[in-house]
Design an enzyme around this catalytic site. Structure first.
Site, mmCIF file in Angstrom:
data_model
loop_
_atom_site.group_PDB
_atom_site.id
_atom_site.type_symbol
_atom_site.label_atom_id
_atom_site.label_comp_id
_atom_site.label_asym_id
_atom_site.label_seq_id
_atom_site.Cartn_x
_atom_site.Cartn_y
_atom_site.Cartn_z
ATOM 1 N N GLU A 275 1.381 3.690 2.051
ATOM 2 C CA GLU A 275 2.172 4.008 3.245
ATOM 3 C C GLU A 275 3.455 3.181 3.306
ATOM 4 O O GLU A 275 4.521 3.686 3.645
ATOM 5 C CB GLU A 275 1.332 3.766 4.511
ATOM 6 C CG GLU A 275 0.064 4.588 4.571
ATOM 7 C CD GLU A 275 -1.126 3.961 3.819
ATOM 8 O OE1 GLU A 275 -2.207 4.570 3.902
ATOM 9 O OE2 GLU A 275 -0.994 2.908 3.173
ATOM 10 N N HIS B 231 0.831 -1.201 0.000
ATOM 11 C CA HIS B 231 0.000 0.000 0.000
ATOM 12 C C HIS B 231 0.868 1.254 0.000
ATOM 13 O O HIS B 231 2.088 1.195 0.163
ATOM 14 C CB HIS B 231 -0.909 -0.013 1.222
ATOM 15 C CG HIS B 231 -2.013 -1.025 1.105
ATOM 16 N ND1 HIS B 231 -3.296 -0.753 1.485
ATOM 17 C CD2 HIS B 231 -2.030 -2.293 0.627
ATOM 18 C CE1 HIS B 231 -4.054 -1.803 1.253
ATOM 19 N NE2 HIS B 231 -3.302 -2.760 0.749
#
Length: 83
Positions: A52, A50
């Site tokens: 992040e 993802h």
């Protein structure tokens, strides 16, 4: 930079995942330290890391991290759209 510019950059990064991140949402992430972006990423493809995680990896490479560290993600400063 201002918070608005950081958010704009997140939206620009998120758009890079258009058509590839589905059924997950398009997400962009910037990591800011002392007023400077030190890491950024986006959700590139469904089933992959993802936004992040990608931002942390890039930030860590830039900072030449040599040890493990932890990160707390918060929603501080997040504003709700008016009804």
């Amino acid at each position: 930079m201002t918070e608005e510019l950081y958010m704009k950059r997140c939206l620009e990064l998120a758009a890079l995942g258009a058509g590839a991140a589905a059924p997950n949402p398009m997400v962009g992430c910037v990591i800011v330290h002392d007023g400077r972006i030190i890491g950024e990423g986006w959700h590139r493809r469904c089933g992959e890391a993802h936004a992040e995680v990608n931002a942390v990896a890039i930030g860590c490479r830039r900072a030449r991290c040599t040890s493990r560290w932890s990160l707390a993600v918060t929603g501080a400063g997040r504003r709700r759209a008016p009804n």
